[in-house]
Design an enzyme around this catalytic site. Structure first.
Site, PDB file in Angstrom:
ATOM      1  N   GLU A  83       0.884  -1.311  -0.096  1.00 50.05           N
ATOM      2  CA  GLU A  83      -0.020  -0.103  -0.245  1.00 50.05           C
ATOM      3  C   GLU A  83       0.771   1.254   0.014  1.00 50.05           C
ATOM      4  O   GLU A  83       0.549   2.300   0.217  1.00 50.05           O
ATOM      5  CB  GLU A  83      -0.937  -0.075   1.164  1.00 50.05           C
ATOM      6  CG  GLU A  83      -0.292   0.080   2.576  1.00 50.05           C
ATOM      7  CD  GLU A  83      -1.236   0.217   3.572  1.00 50.05           C
ATOM      8  OE1 GLU A  83      -1.835   1.150   3.937  1.00 50.05           O
ATOM      9  OE2 GLU A  83      -1.354  -0.788   4.401  1.00 50.05           O
ATOM     10  N   CYS A 115      -3.455  -3.422   4.671  1.00 54.60           N
ATOM     11  CA  CYS A 115      -2.439  -4.484   5.150  1.00 54.60           C
ATOM     12  C   CYS A 115      -3.050  -5.852   4.935  1.00 54.60           C
ATOM     13  O   CYS A 115      -2.230  -6.814   5.215  1.00 54.60           O
ATOM     14  CB  CYS A 115      -2.419  -4.439   6.769  1.00 54.60           C
ATOM     15  SG  CYS A 115      -1.801  -2.879   7.378  1.00 54.60           S
ATOM     16  N   THR A 156       3.622   4.307  15.659  1.00 57.10           N
ATOM     17  CA  THR A 156       3.262   2.978  15.016  1.00 57.10           C
ATOM     18  C   THR A 156       3.538   2.916  13.727  1.00 57.10           C
ATOM     19  O   THR A 156       3.430   1.899  12.756  1.00 57.10           O
ATOM     20  CB  THR A 156       1.538   2.262  15.053  1.00 57.10           C
ATOM     21  OG1 THR A 156       1.029   3.460  14.312  1.00 57.10           O
ATOM     22  CG2 THR A 156       1.196   2.628  16.766  1.00 57.10           C
ATOM     23  N   SER A 205     -10.230   2.772  14.284  1.00 57.84           N
ATOM     24  CA  SER A 205      -9.463   1.769  13.473  1.00 57.84           C
ATOM     25  C   SER A 205      -9.415   0.588  14.431  1.00 57.84           C
ATOM     26  O   SER A 205      -9.551  -0.409  13.884  1.00 57.84           O
ATOM     27  CB  SER A 205      -8.123   2.269  12.972  1.00 57.84           C
ATOM     28  OG  SER A 205      -7.128   2.264  13.970  1.00 57.84           O
ATOM     29  N   HIS A 237      -2.293  -9.755  12.043  1.00 56.99           N
ATOM     30  CA  HIS A 237      -1.809  -8.459  11.880  1.00 56.99           C
ATOM     31  C   HIS A 237      -1.435  -7.680  13.014  1.00 56.99           C
ATOM     32  O   HIS A 237      -2.219  -7.281  13.917  1.00 56.99           O
ATOM     33  CB  HIS A 237      -2.670  -7.588  10.783  1.00 56.99           C
ATOM     34  CG  HIS A 237      -2.460  -6.315  10.754  1.00 56.99           C
ATOM     35  ND1 HIS A 237      -1.166  -5.891  10.046  1.00 56.99           N
ATOM     36  CD2 HIS A 237      -3.073  -5.106  10.928  1.00 56.99           C
ATOM     37  CE1 HIS A 237      -0.895  -4.606  10.142  1.00 56.99           C
ATOM     38  NE2 HIS A 237      -2.284  -4.113  10.451  1.00 56.99           N
ATOM     39  N   LYS A 246      -5.301  -7.603  22.095  1.00 58.52           N
ATOM     40  CA  LYS A 246      -6.545  -7.015  22.182  1.00 58.52           C
ATOM     41  C   LYS A 246      -7.408  -7.799  21.266  1.00 58.52           C
ATOM     42  O   LYS A 246      -8.587  -8.491  21.456  1.00 58.52           O
ATOM     43  CB  LYS A 246      -6.800  -5.517  21.477  1.00 58.52           C
ATOM     44  CG  LYS A 246      -6.111  -4.336  22.363  1.00 58.52           C
ATOM     45  CD  LYS A 246      -6.393  -3.220  21.624  1.00 58.52           C
ATOM     46  CE  LYS A 246      -5.613  -2.065  22.319  1.00 58.52           C
ATOM     47  NZ  LYS A 246      -6.436  -1.567  23.580  1.00 58.52           N
ATOM     48  N   ASN A 280       4.933  -1.108  12.458  1.00 59.02           N
ATOM     49  CA  ASN A 280       4.013  -1.663  11.572  1.00 59.02           C
ATOM     50  C   ASN A 280       4.902  -1.898  10.025  1.00 59.02           C
ATOM     51  O   ASN A 280       5.092  -0.761   9.614  1.00 59.02           O
ATOM     52  CB  ASN A 280       2.777  -0.556  11.388  1.00 59.02           C
ATOM     53  CG  ASN A 280       1.605  -1.206  10.967  1.00 59.02           C
ATOM     54  OD1 ASN A 280       1.763  -2.379  10.341  1.00 59.02           O
ATOM     55  ND2 ASN A 280       0.626  -0.504  10.590  1.00 59.02           N
ATOM     56  N   SER A 312      -7.297  -2.218   6.647  1.00 59.50           N
ATOM     57  CA  SER A 312      -8.279  -1.104   6.844  1.00 59.50           C
ATOM     58  C   SER A 312      -8.749  -0.922   5.735  1.00 59.50           C
ATOM     59  O   SER A 312      -8.529  -1.076   4.580  1.00 59.50           O
ATOM     60  CB  SER A 312      -7.399   0.356   7.395  1.00 59.50           C
ATOM     61  OG  SER A 312      -6.967   0.168   8.558  1.00 59.50           O
TER      62      SER A 312
HETATM   63  P1  HMG Z   1      -3.206   7.324  21.449  1.00 55.63           P
HETATM   64  O1  HMG Z   1      -4.244   7.978  21.525  1.00 55.63           O
HETATM   65  O2  HMG Z   1      -1.769   7.792  21.254  1.00 55.63           O
HETATM   66  O3  HMG Z   1      -2.914   6.334  22.598  1.00 55.63           O
HETATM   67  O4  HMG Z   1      -3.564   6.303  20.207  1.00 55.63           O
HETATM   68  P2  HMG Z   1      -4.089   5.813  23.874  1.00 55.63           P
HETATM   69  O5  HMG Z   1      -4.261   6.969  24.584  1.00 55.63           O
HETATM   70  O6  HMG Z   1      -4.985   5.107  23.241  1.00 55.63           O
HETATM   71  O7  HMG Z   1      -2.953   4.894  24.699  1.00 55.63           O
HETATM   72  C1  HMG Z   1      -2.568   3.557  23.895  1.00 55.63           C
HETATM   73  C2  HMG Z   1      -2.428   2.680  25.165  1.00 55.63           C
HETATM   74  O8  HMG Z   1      -1.347   3.035  25.895  1.00 55.63           O
HETATM   75  C3  HMG Z   1      -3.776   2.487  26.077  1.00 55.63           C
HETATM   76  O9  HMG Z   1      -4.054   1.264  26.583  1.00 55.63           O
HETATM   77  C4  HMG Z   1      -3.516   3.279  27.086  1.00 55.63           C
HETATM   78  O10 HMG Z   1      -3.976   2.896  28.349  1.00 55.63           O
HETATM   79  C5  HMG Z   1      -1.884   2.820  27.265  1.00 55.63           C
HETATM   80  P3  HMG Z   1      -5.572   0.411  25.791  1.00 55.63           P
HETATM   81  O11 HMG Z   1      -6.596   1.151  26.535  1.00 55.63           O
HETATM   82  O12 HMG Z   1      -5.552   0.427  24.438  1.00 55.63           O
HETATM   83  O13 HMG Z   1      -5.166  -0.842  26.311  1.00 55.63           O
HETATM   84  N1  HMG Z   1      -1.052   3.647  28.351  1.00 55.63           N
HETATM   85  C6  HMG Z   1      -0.008   3.113  29.006  1.00 55.63           C
HETATM   86  N2  HMG Z   1       0.056   2.115  29.407  1.00 55.63           N
HETATM   87  C7  HMG Z   1       1.289   1.838  30.147  1.00 55.63           C
HETATM   88  N3  HMG Z   1       1.892   3.030  30.884  1.00 55.63           N
HETATM   89  C8  HMG Z   1       1.668   4.211  30.260  1.00 55.63           C
HETATM   90  C9  HMG Z   1       0.666   4.596  29.493  1.00 55.63           C
HETATM   91  N4  HMG Z   1      -0.016   5.540  28.979  1.00 55.63           N
HETATM   92  C10 HMG Z   1      -1.074   5.099  28.218  1.00 55.63           C
HETATM   93  N5  HMG Z   1       2.146   5.444  31.142  1.00 55.63           N
HETATM   94  C11 HMG Z   1      -3.301   4.612  18.602  1.00 55.63           C
HETATM   95  C12 HMG Z   1      -3.055   4.843  20.128  1.00 55.63           C
HETATM   96  C13 HMG Z   1      -3.014   2.982  18.417  1.00 55.63           C
HETATM   97  C14 HMG Z   1      -4.775   4.648  18.391  1.00 55.63           C
HETATM   98  C15 HMG Z   1      -2.415   5.354  17.710  1.00 55.63           C
HETATM   99  O14 HMG Z   1      -0.987   4.972  17.764  1.00 55.63           O
HETATM  100  C16 HMG Z   1      -2.813   5.421  16.392  1.00 55.63           C
HETATM  101  O15 HMG Z   1      -3.786   5.942  15.775  1.00 55.63           O
HETATM  102  N6  HMG Z   1      -2.079   4.524  15.314  1.00 55.63           N
HETATM  103  C17 HMG Z   1      -2.350   4.260  14.238  1.00 55.63           C
HETATM  104  C18 HMG Z   1      -3.485   3.393  13.852  1.00 55.63           C
HETATM  105  C19 HMG Z   1      -3.810   2.015  14.244  1.00 55.63           C
HETATM  106  O16 HMG Z   1      -2.646   1.237  14.311  1.00 55.63           O
HETATM  107  N7  HMG Z   1      -4.744   1.111  14.277  1.00 55.63           N
HETATM  108  C20 HMG Z   1      -4.679  -0.330  14.690  1.00 55.63           C
HETATM  109  C21 HMG Z   1      -5.987  -0.677  13.927  1.00 55.63           C
HETATM  110  S1  HMG Z   1      -6.080  -0.516  12.169  1.00 55.63           S
HETATM  111  C22 HMG Z   1      -5.054  -1.566  11.379  1.00 55.63           C
HETATM  112  O17 HMG Z   1      -4.651  -2.334  12.205  1.00 55.63           O
HETATM  113  C23 HMG Z   1      -4.438  -1.381   9.998  1.00 55.63           C
HETATM  114  C24 HMG Z   1      -3.441  -0.588   9.739  1.00 55.63           C
HETATM  115  O18 HMG Z   1      -2.296  -1.385   9.871  1.00 55.63           O
HETATM  116  C25 HMG Z   1      -3.360   0.100   8.359  1.00 55.63           C
HETATM  117  C26 HMG Z   1      -3.808  -0.808   7.205  1.00 55.63           C
HETATM  118  O19 HMG Z   1      -4.473  -1.869   7.160  1.00 55.63           O
HETATM  119  O20 HMG Z   1      -2.965  -0.518   6.043  1.00 55.63           O
HETATM  120  C27 HMG Z   1      -3.219   0.616  10.924  1.00 55.63           C
END
Ligand code: HMG
Length: 391
Positions: A83, A115, A156, A205, A237, A246, A280, A312
């Site tokens: 992609e 992906c 990521t 996502s 993935h 998760k 990733n 996605s």
């Molecule tokens: P964010 O807002 O930076 O983080 O976004 P958050 O506030 O959701 O925190 C992440 C986790 O860290 C949480 O845990 C917090 O509690 C924890 P959860 O509730 O999820 O279990 N946390 C802590 N833990 C320990 N000590 C601490 C601490 N502070 C917080 N001190 C997000 C995170 C992944 C959403 C962001 O990085 C993002 O947008 N990433 C890109 C999108 C993504 O990867 N999505 C995944 C699903 S989609 C997919 O897999 C397809 C993809 O690969 C694309 C494709 O298909 O081509 C993305």
């Protein structure tokens, strides 16, 4: 023609980048508590491309050891899944075909669905080798994951390529027929043609991924698939490794299985070692999970492995494979570890420079600085043409 009864992955090799940025360096720069990266999303570092690396150089570097081991006489198809395409018309696979010196009697195409692309490539390849078991298909999954600097997605990012030789009577993993499919039109993550970085609704996502896990598992059951307790491990993935945990918890809850954290660790723990360090790699990620599992697990011979591929947008597929007797003799564990260990750490300022690097679009001569020590490099662009070299 042979009377093959099984089809799947005969060999698997991967490559990643010249550079690596640690999450400790990112956290120090942006003031994030490191636990959020190390525990919250399960990431330690991310692979970062040199200016003279891209999906072609990574893909060729991943595939070259496969050609060295097996030759290329039986390869009549190359499917390049990505992609992070570098051209709207020409397949990146044609550059790889040229760099590897593959025969002209070969079809080469590029395939895209976020992906999920490499899993479509694998399934299509199995269809081709079923039709003629004397042929082999080279599947290359290669991606560079880029989000905007200082965005939530930045932590990521990553980059890698996995090459798989798909054949009859495979030496590593037989892929089973039953397969669960799920498609839904969602805007969780996308990248319009005019952008170099992806757009994402992070929380949406994660939700879309979890829905797709349940949807593809439901269809897998309806297609006569195995039951959950038959699987030795699950390769998900992994946009970040915590996502696999998760997803597996969601699958178990959805299927009405009670499981404690130790059960989940047992099912997932050996699949995350490479992705936690690489980041990733989009469509390559689920097959890096497989590489880590095969490299680390005690003997998995004849044990079923579950695969959940998610892209996605969205498409997901749940399917199963079994490790073939003798598979351990064909693993590339030392090379896999070396590909990760050879990366040179960059500091945050250098990472930002590399992130911002791009070619002018004026059609002039633009050589790239010599940075990569990998086997292939993007030497520059000239007259809007990309110029690749074997080093
Ligand atoms: P964010 O807002 O930076 O983080 O976004 P958050 O506030 O959701 O925190 C992440 C986790 O860290 C949480 O845990 C917090 O509690 C924890 P959860 O509730 O999820 O279990 N946390 C802590 N833990 C320990 N000590 C601490 C601490 N502070 C917080 N001190 C997000 C995170 C992944 C959403 C962001 O990085 C993002 O947008 N990433 C890109 C999108 C993504 O990867 N999505 C995944 C699903 S989609 C997919 O897999 C397809 C993809 O690969 C694309 C494709 O298909 O081509 C993305």
């Amino acid at each position: 023609m042979s009377n093959a009864a099984s089809f799947g992955i005969h060999d698997l090799s991967f490559a990643t980048t010249e550079y690596v940025l640690s999450h400790a360096a990112l956290a120090e720069y942006n003031g994030t508590e490191i636990g959020k990266y190390h525990i919250g999303i399960g990431q330690r570092s991310m692979s970062v491309c040199a200016a003279d690396e891209d999906i072609v150089t990574l893909g060729a570097a991943a595939a070259a050891p496969i050609i060295a081991r097996h030759g290329s006489e039986r390869i009549r198809t190359v499917v390049f899944a990505t992609e992070s395409s570098i051209d709207q018309a020409k397949s990146a696979g044609i550059y790889v075909h040229s760099l590897l010196g593959l025969q002209s009697a070969c079809r080469v195409v590029e395939l895209k669905q976020a992906c999920y692309g490499a899993t479509a490539a694998l399934q299509f390849a199995i269809g081709l080798v079923r039709r003629d078991p004397d042929q082999q298909v080279l599947v290359i999954a290669s991606d560079v994951s880029k989000y905007e600097l200082d965005s939530p997605g930045e932590a990521t990012q990553g980059a890698a390529a996995v090459a798989m030789l798909v054949s009859a009577d495979p030496a590593l993993v037989c892929i089973e027929n039953a397969s669960g499919l799920f498609t839904a039109d969602v805007m969780d993550f996308w990248r319009p043609n005019y952008r170099t970085t992806a757009l994402v609704d992070g929380q949406e996502s994660v939700e879309a991924y979890l829905q797709a896990v349940a949807g593809s598992w439901k269809d897998y059951g309806e297609q006569g698939g195995r039951t959950l307790d038959e699987f030795a491990a699950f390769c998900y993935h992994q946009p970040f490794t915590k996502m696999a945990y998760k997803a597996h918890r969601h699958l178990l809850d959805h299927a009405g299985h009670s499981a404690d954290q130790a059960d989940i660790e047992h099912a997932i723990g050996q699949t995350v070692a490479y992705n936690t360090s690489i980041g990733n790699s989009y469509t390559a990620s689920v097959y890096l999970a497989l590489a880590a599992l095969l490299d680390q697990a005690d003997d998995l011979t004849d044990r079923p492995i579950g695969f959940l591929s998610y892209g996605s947008g969205s498409v997901a597929e749940f399917f199963a494979g079994t490790a073939v007797p003798g598979y351990r003799e064909h693993l590339r564990t030392a090379a896999n570890l070396a590909a990760i260990a050879r990366r040179k750490p960059v500091d945050h300022a250098r990472y930002r420079e590399l992130h911002e690097w791009s070619f002018p679009a004026d059609g002039g001569d633009h050589p790239t600085p010599q940075q990569t020590t990998g086997p292939f490099r993007l030497a520059g662009v000239s007259g809007h043409k990309r110029i690749y070299q074997a080093r």
